[in-house]
Write a protein that holds these residues in place. Structure first.
Motif, short mmCIF file in Angstrom:
data_model
loop_
_atom_site.label_atom_id
_atom_site.label_comp_id
_atom_site.label_asym_id
_atom_site.label_seq_id
_atom_site.Cartn_x
_atom_site.Cartn_y
_atom_site.Cartn_z
N PHE A 117 0.82 -1.21 0.00
CA PHE A 117 0.00 0.00 0.00
C PHE A 117 0.85 1.27 0.00
O PHE A 117 0.38 2.34 -0.38
N ASN A 118 2.11 1.14 0.44
CA ASN A 118 2.97 2.32 0.57
C ASN A 118 4.19 2.26 -0.34
O ASN A 118 5.12 3.04 -0.18
N ALA A 119 4.21 1.32 -1.28
CA ALA A 119 5.38 1.13 -2.13
C ALA A 119 5.54 2.30 -3.09
O ALA A 119 4.68 2.57 -3.92
N THR A 120 6.67 3.01 -2.97
CA THR A 120 6.98 4.11 -3.88
C THR A 120 8.42 4.04 -4.36
O THR A 120 8.84 4.85 -5.18
N GLU A 121 9.18 3.08 -3.85
CA GLU A 121 10.61 3.04 -4.16
C GLU A 121 10.91 2.55 -5.57
O GLU A 121 11.95 2.86 -6.13
N GLN A 122 10.04 1.75 -6.14
CA GLN A 122 10.25 1.21 -7.48
C GLN A 122 11.60 0.50 -7.59
O GLN A 122 12.39 0.71 -8.51
N ASN A 123 11.85 -0.34 -6.56
CA ASN A 123 13.05 -1.19 -6.53
C ASN A 123 14.36 -0.40 -6.43
O ASN A 123 15.43 -0.94 -6.69
N ASP A 124 14.29 0.88 -6.09
CA ASP A 124 15.51 1.68 -5.93
C ASP A 124 15.61 2.13 -4.49
O ASP A 124 15.03 3.13 -4.10
N GLY A 125 16.33 1.37 -3.67
CA GLY A 125 16.42 1.67 -2.25
C GLY A 125 17.19 2.93 -1.94
O GLY A 125 17.09 3.47 -0.85
N ARG A 126 17.99 3.43 -2.89
CA ARG A 126 18.79 4.61 -2.62
C ARG A 126 18.14 5.90 -3.12
O ARG A 126 18.66 6.98 -2.93
N ARG A 127 16.99 5.80 -3.79
CA ARG A 127 16.38 7.01 -4.31
C ARG A 127 15.71 7.79 -3.19
O ARG A 127 14.97 7.23 -2.39
N ASN A 128 15.96 9.08 -3.12
CA ASN A 128 15.30 9.94 -2.15
C ASN A 128 13.99 10.42 -2.76
O ASN A 128 13.97 11.18 -3.73
N ASP A 129 12.88 9.96 -2.20
CA ASP A 129 11.58 10.29 -2.77
C ASP A 129 11.28 11.77 -2.63
O ASP A 129 11.50 12.37 -1.58
N ASP A 130 10.78 12.36 -3.68
CA ASP A 130 10.28 13.73 -3.58
C ASP A 130 8.99 13.73 -2.79
O ASP A 130 8.30 12.72 -2.67
N GLU A 131 8.63 14.90 -2.24
CA GLU A 131 7.45 14.96 -1.40
C GLU A 131 6.20 14.55 -2.16
O GLU A 131 5.29 13.94 -1.59
#
Length: 287
Positions: free
Chosen positions: A257-271
């Motif tokens: 339900f909260n997946a936003t990383e798209q398999n990239d653990g090092r990406r800093n998500d934008d707000e």
């Protein structure tokens, strides 16, 4: 035996007083999750409070950096530092193990390699920051013995405990940037989210809380739970129903339900890529 001037009898008296206030899980979770928690606790012979206290950091870990809107309208990260307190042989380890195993199972399913695990057990604060910077800005620590965690602060540097404790406070406060500057080098971590779940003996916690030099408020950031131990009769113990949803299922659903990383653990998500939660009307009345 005493803890920083507090006698063993005094500690036991406090533990007994605290235990008379049970946790009402129906105020926290819905009926289905309550059934799941009761099933696990019954089969593992532990009080509900042990599992719930260890579960909160795990839930927060799998919301993948989602945030909560404050009264001012500014979104902030969510972080839990929790500790269950109990004497030896009261089954604290069962709560630690069931949460840890669920986290490991999800990481295995997601294909996260062992050396890239988000389950952290750094031996120093410096190591923790390096892992937050290089492995993932979202980590969880699950300690079977909280004394190991408490001894980390200033482990290698004389007088460095206060500095390390201040960094832990900053991590809890969900600061956008956390820095550690020493002679050996500087470490900067952006948007870190650290969750901690630990089990502890009463003397260890009372020693940390009552230590007059520890006036930075670090221990005040922990949620403590010290329930009455669960000592069921033999006919009250039941096997875990493998046909019912498990803790792994619950945490994985939260992750999805909260997946936003798209398999990239090092990406800093934008707000605008993060999920922003808000308090319900009932929660606002309590808050």
């Amino acid at each position: 035996m005493s803890s920083k001037g507090i006698s063993a009898n005094k500690i036991r008296t406090i533990m007994q007083k605290v235990a008379i206030y049970p946790m009402d899980i129906t105020e926290i979770f819905d009926e289905n999750i309550c059934v799941l928690i009761d099933s696990i606790c019954s089969s593992s012979q532990m009080p509900r409070e042990y599992l719930i206290t260890m579960l909160l950091p795990a839930i927060d870990h799998f919301i993948n950096g989602s945030q909560i809107g404050t009264d001012t309208g500014t979104p902030t990260n969510i972080s839990f530092f929790t500790t269950i307190i109990g004497y030896s042989s009261v089954n604290k380890s069962s709560a630690t193990e069931v949460v840890l195993n669920a986290c490991l199972a999800i990481e295995k399913y997601l294909g996260i390699k062992t050396d890239e695990s988000r389950i952290n057990c750094s031996a120093t604060v410096e190591s923790l920051l390096i892992e937050l910077k290089n492995t993932s800005p979202k980590l969880i620590q699950i300690w079977d013995e909280a004394v190991t965690l408490l001894q980390l602060f200033g482990l290698y540097k004389q007088g460095g405990a206060a500095y390390d404790r201040s960094i832990m406070c900053t991590l809890y406060n969900s600061s956008a940037v956390v820095k550690r500057q020493t002679k050996s080098g500087n470490i900067t971590v952006e948007n870190p989210v650290l969750n901690i779940a630990a089990a502890a003996h009463p003397a260890d916690i009372f020693s940390s809380v009552s230590n007059e030099s520890d006036d930075d408020g670090l221990m005040a950031r922990f949620l403590f739970s010290a329930p009455q131990p669960c000592i069921p009769l033999s006919d009250e113990i039941r096997s875990l129903n493998i046909d019912e949803p498990s803790l792994t299922h619950l945490l994985y659903i939260i992750y999805c339900f909260n997946a936003t990383e798209q398999n990239d653990g090092r990406r800093n998500d934008d707000e605008d890529q993060r999920i922003i939660y808000s308090y319900s009307e009932d929660a606002q009345k309590v808050y």
